[in-house]
Design an enzyme around this catalytic site. Structure first.
Site, PDB file in Angstrom:
ATOM      1  N   ASP A  49       2.106  -6.673  -4.175  1.00 55.85           N
ATOM      2  CA  ASP A  49       1.206  -6.762  -3.399  1.00 55.85           C
ATOM      3  C   ASP A  49       1.658  -7.837  -2.498  1.00 55.85           C
ATOM      4  O   ASP A  49       2.019  -8.965  -2.903  1.00 55.85           O
ATOM      5  CB  ASP A  49      -0.169  -7.055  -3.744  1.00 55.85           C
ATOM      6  CG  ASP A  49      -1.324  -7.064  -2.427  1.00 55.85           C
ATOM      7  OD1 ASP A  49      -1.965  -6.109  -2.444  1.00 55.85           O
ATOM      8  OD2 ASP A  49      -1.179  -7.750  -1.477  1.00 55.85           O
ATOM      9  N   SER A  50       1.900  -7.602  -1.014  1.00 55.80           N
ATOM     10  CA  SER A  50       2.394  -8.598  -0.098  1.00 55.80           C
ATOM     11  C   SER A  50       1.774 -10.095   0.050  1.00 55.80           C
ATOM     12  O   SER A  50       2.248 -10.983   0.530  1.00 55.80           O
ATOM     13  CB  SER A  50       2.949  -8.116   1.017  1.00 55.80           C
ATOM     14  OG  SER A  50       1.892  -8.232   1.971  1.00 55.80           O
ATOM     15  N   THR A 102       0.855  -1.340  -0.063  1.00 54.26           N
ATOM     16  CA  THR A 102       0.146   0.013   0.013  1.00 54.26           C
ATOM     17  C   THR A 102       0.797   1.373  -0.002  1.00 54.26           C
ATOM     18  O   THR A 102       0.493   2.161  -0.630  1.00 54.26           O
ATOM     19  CB  THR A 102      -0.735   0.205   1.501  1.00 54.26           C
ATOM     20  OG1 THR A 102      -1.729  -1.282   1.100  1.00 54.26           O
ATOM     21  CG2 THR A 102      -1.796   1.198   1.507  1.00 54.26           C
ATOM     22  N   THR A 149       0.692 -22.550  20.239  1.00 50.99           N
ATOM     23  CA  THR A 149      -0.647 -22.313  20.732  1.00 50.99           C
ATOM     24  C   THR A 149      -1.478 -21.365  20.013  1.00 50.99           C
ATOM     25  O   THR A 149      -0.923 -20.308  19.265  1.00 50.99           O
ATOM     26  CB  THR A 149      -0.767 -21.656  22.262  1.00 50.99           C
ATOM     27  OG1 THR A 149      -1.857 -21.512  22.584  1.00 50.99           O
ATOM     28  CG2 THR A 149       0.283 -20.619  22.339  1.00 50.99           C
ATOM     29  N   GLN A 150      -2.844 -21.479  19.847  1.00 51.22           N
ATOM     30  CA  GLN A 150      -3.555 -20.182  19.104  1.00 51.22           C
ATOM     31  C   GLN A 150      -3.542 -19.325  20.031  1.00 51.22           C
ATOM     32  O   GLN A 150      -4.008 -18.192  19.449  1.00 51.22           O
ATOM     33  CB  GLN A 150      -5.081 -21.100  19.108  1.00 51.22           C
ATOM     34  CG  GLN A 150      -5.241 -22.138  18.149  1.00 51.22           C
ATOM     35  CD  GLN A 150      -6.458 -22.722  17.814  1.00 51.22           C
ATOM     36  OE1 GLN A 150      -7.426 -22.297  18.270  1.00 51.22           O
ATOM     37  NE2 GLN A 150      -6.412 -23.919  17.264  1.00 51.22           N
ATOM     38  N   CYS A 151      -3.501 -19.222  21.113  1.00 46.92           N
ATOM     39  CA  CYS A 151      -3.368 -17.946  22.017  1.00 46.92           C
ATOM     40  C   CYS A 151      -2.289 -16.901  21.539  1.00 46.92           C
ATOM     41  O   CYS A 151      -1.241 -17.423  20.964  1.00 46.92           O
ATOM     42  CB  CYS A 151      -3.217 -18.195  23.466  1.00 46.92           C
ATOM     43  SG  CYS A 151      -4.314 -19.402  24.307  1.00 46.92           S
ATOM     44  N   ASP A 206       0.297  -6.987   4.724  1.00 47.52           N
ATOM     45  CA  ASP A 206      -0.531  -8.511   4.737  1.00 47.52           C
ATOM     46  C   ASP A 206       0.523  -9.656   5.263  1.00 47.52           C
ATOM     47  O   ASP A 206       0.130 -10.400   5.984  1.00 47.52           O
ATOM     48  CB  ASP A 206      -1.055  -8.885   3.435  1.00 47.52           C
ATOM     49  CG  ASP A 206      -2.490  -7.838   3.300  1.00 47.52           C
ATOM     50  OD1 ASP A 206      -2.820  -7.098   4.487  1.00 47.52           O
ATOM     51  OD2 ASP A 206      -2.964  -7.795   2.295  1.00 47.52           O
TER      52      ASP A 206
HETATM   53  N1  ASP Z   1      -2.707  -5.677   0.386  1.00 48.91           N
HETATM   54  C1  ASP Z   1      -1.585  -4.931   0.637  1.00 48.91           C
HETATM   55  C2  ASP Z   1      -0.096  -5.547   1.128  1.00 48.91           C
HETATM   56  O1  ASP Z   1      -0.027  -6.213   1.980  1.00 48.91           O
HETATM   57  C3  ASP Z   1      -1.895  -4.221   2.142  1.00 48.91           C
HETATM   58  C4  ASP Z   1      -0.711  -3.376   2.660  1.00 48.91           C
HETATM   59  O2  ASP Z   1       0.377  -3.125   2.118  1.00 48.91           O
HETATM   60  O3  ASP Z   1      -0.844  -2.919   3.972  1.00 48.91           O
HETATM   61  O4  ASP Z   1       0.597  -5.502   0.029  1.00 48.91           O
END
Ligand code: ASP
Length: 354
Positions: free
Chosen positions: A62-63, A18, A282-284, A95
């Site tokens: 995009d990640s 982003t 753990t899920q915690c 992400d």
């Molecule tokens: N979808 C974007 C990404 O991870 C979200 C971000 O950059 O915050 O590339």
């Protein structure tokens, strides 16, 4: 106010996300843009008190599309620029930023320079963007030195106000500026009016560190199986039967507990006997796995599961990719899972059974 070290050379590696996106006027959808856009929107970069150079992914991604291949590519860029730079800032989508931070922490051996990942929730061209501050502070931290040495010689995520050990983080919010947290390890610094470093938590390097190098092998044949009440035999057995699967992060309940059904324990035991490494995480979000606390945990330990201690799932998964990528045997992988290789787990007082 602290000023960046004027002699520092910083390399920005722009992978996408982003932070460098613009709105497509026709569709309103965010699309990746050239880094020059970022540069244009942060003119402060040009008058920063250190030398800044840039490498960018072409095209930026995009990640959510990042794979181990890109992790290795970032590590290679750092290797190729290691001697000529004092610190590295990796601009990355939020992400999967935590996964990339984990991967870099393992791929970069004997790191003595800062590698700071950051990004933003709002594109840098937007008025209320968080990207500018994140980027500027990340550069400042990457350039910071104490007695001529890097102040933070490790892979970190800087986001909003906090600097965190990268392999301890999880993305916790899809819409808040404070998008990351480090639940089981203290923050390494707080950026308010000044940047206040938490020196006791920052990695201390040995005096006789071997030279920096990178690993370039990751084995993606691993997976995460999250338990839930009512999980069926078909789901568990099908998962464990995935061809080529070498390691599994088993996301369990509480302090590492799971159902005690015979079919379930037998399926896990069979997988372990077949050479799969199963890590109990753990899920915690806070706390750690203690397989000696309840009978159910104890049974898992008895059949050969390895404790993930206070690891995040993201980190345990990437660590398995890394260890299997080094061609280690399942027994060796189990042993290494019990050791904090890059400060990714805390195991004080915990005994390794492998
Ligand atoms: N979808 C974007 C990404 O991870 C979200 C971000 O950059 O915050 O590339």
């Amino acid at each position: 106010m602290q000023r960046p070290n004027t002699e520092s050379s910083i390399l920005i590696i722009y992978t996408g996300g982003t932070i460098g996106m613009v709105e497509n006027p026709a569709t309103g959808v965010l699309e990746a843009f050239d880094f020059t856009y970022l540069n244009k929107n942060v003119p402060e970069l040009n008058r920063f008190g250190c030398n800044i150079s840039v490498e960018q992914f072409d095209p930026p991604i995009d990640s959510s599309a990042i794979t181990p291949q890109e992790w290795i590519r970032i590590a290679e860029i750092i290797r190729d620029n290691y001697d000529s730079h004092d610190g590295f800032v990796v601009l990355h989508g939020t992400d999967t930023m935590s996964y990339t931070a984990c991967a870099l922490s393992f791929l970069l051996n004997n790191l003595s320079k800062p590698v700071i990942l950051t990004g933003s929730q709002l594109p840098i061209g937007k008025l209320r963007t968080d990207g500018k501050e994140n980027l500027i502070t990340a550069i400042e931290i990457a350039a910071a030195k104490i007695n001529g040495k890097a102040r933070v010689p490790e892979v970190c995520i800087f986001f909003e106000n906090y600097l965190m050990r990268g392999n301890r983080t999880s993305k916790v919010s899809a819409d808040q500026f404070n998008a990351f947290d480090s639940f089981n390890y203290p923050q390494l610094a707080y950026a308010g009016i000044d940047i206040k470093y938490n020196d006791g938590a920052i990695m201390q390097l040995p005096h006789d560190m071997p030279p920096f190098s990178i690993s370039t092998n990751l084995n993606p044949n691993v997976g995460i199986l999250k338990l839930y009440p009512g999980i069926t035999r078909e789901v568990v057995e099908s998962y464990l039967a995935i061809p080529g699967l070498k390691g599994i992060v088993l996301e369990t309940f509480g302090s590492g507990n799971a159902p005690m059904d015979e079919w379930f324990l037998e399926a896990l035991e069979k997988a372990v006997k077949n050479g799969k490494v199963i890590v109990n995480v753990t899920q915690c979000v806070t706390g750690y796995v203690d397989m000696t606390r309840y009978e159910t945990g104890h049974l898992l330990e008895k059949i050969g599961l390895v404790s993930g201690y206070d690891s995040t799932s993201e980190c345990a998964l990437v660590k398995l990719m890394y260890l299997f990528g080094q061609n280690l045997s399942p027994e060796e992988v189990k042993c290494q899972m019990c050791l904090p290789l890059r400060g990714e787990i805390s195991i004080e007082g915990v005994y390794c059974h492998h």
